[in-house]
Enzyme design. Structure first.
Site, PDB file in Angstrom:
ATOM      1  NE  ARG A  29      -9.387  43.241 -41.742  1.00 12.07           N
ATOM      2  CZ  ARG A  29      -9.599  42.723 -42.948  1.00 12.07           C
ATOM      3  NH1 ARG A  29     -10.552  43.212 -43.720  1.00 12.07           N
ATOM      4  NH2 ARG A  29      -8.872  41.725 -43.393  1.00 12.07           N
ATOM      5  NE  ARG A  30     -10.173  48.009 -35.343  1.00 14.16           N
ATOM      6  CZ  ARG A  30      -9.389  48.204 -34.301  1.00 14.16           C
ATOM      7  NH1 ARG A  30      -9.412  49.336 -33.669  1.00 14.16           N
ATOM      8  NH2 ARG A  30      -8.607  47.254 -33.871  1.00 14.16           N
ATOM      9  CE1 TYR A  92      10.297  41.446 -44.533  1.00 13.66           C
ATOM     10  CE2 TYR A  92       8.338  41.241 -43.172  1.00 13.66           C
ATOM     11  CZ  TYR A  92       8.955  41.141 -44.397  1.00 13.66           C
ATOM     12  OH  TYR A  92       8.230  40.746 -45.490  1.00 13.66           O
ATOM     13  N   GLY A  95       9.844  48.304 -41.038  1.00 17.21           N
ATOM     14  CA  GLY A  95      10.331  48.753 -42.342  1.00 17.21           C
ATOM     15  C   GLY A  95       9.254  48.615 -43.404  1.00 17.21           C
ATOM     16  NE  ARG A 103       9.681  42.673 -48.599  1.00 15.83           N
ATOM     17  CZ  ARG A 103      10.073  42.967 -49.835  1.00 15.83           C
ATOM     18  NH1 ARG A 103      10.318  44.221 -50.170  1.00 15.83           N
ATOM     19  NH2 ARG A 103      10.223  42.031 -50.736  1.00 15.83           N
TER      20      ARG A 103
END
Length: 132
Positions: A29-30, A92, A95, A103
């Site tokens: 997010r940052r 997962y 990936g 994934r």
């Protein structure tokens, strides 16, 4: 507490895996400058969010399945089965961070534990009905 310490440890580790994906999504997010409460942005950012969201969705099945299997069959066996979910979910997530198709191997590695725990607990409880 006895043998239930083992599914307890696996449960705690599963929550840490979930927290790890939360942390990585917060860092993304940052990195991509996505202001709360938005959850949309570049595809790279959304893959981090989805990895976390999917981990939460799996916890809803995994944790009750782990504990129900522990009660229906054996807590040590449940913990051993459940322990396979942990690296599968990390695989997962990592990936997914690379690409959506990447994934899949981690998903295939983590899903058997969920199926075995949930279906195994159901079988164990139904079998108990016939023993009574």
């Amino acid at each position: 507490m006895g043998d239930y310490v083992y599914p307890g440890i696996v449960s705690s580790l599963a929550l840490l895996v979930c927290y790890y994906t939360l942390l990585r999504s917060g860092i993304a997010r940052r990195k991509f400058k996505i202001e709360p409460p938005a959850h949309t942005g570049p595809e790279e950012y959304e893959r981090y969010v989805r990895a976390h969201q999917n981990t939460i969705e799996h916890l809803v099945l995994f944790l009750p399945g782990l504990w129900l299997f522990s009660l229906a069959w054996n807590p040590v066996v449940a913990a051993v089965i459940g322990a396979t979910w942990l690296p599968g979910r990390l695989f997962y997530a990592h990936g997914y961070y690379r690409s959506a198709p990447a994934r899949r191997p981690g998903l295939l590695a983590s899903m058997p534990a969920v199926y075995i725990l949930v279906l195994g607990s159901l079988i164990g409880f139904v079998a108990e009905l016939f023993r009574a």
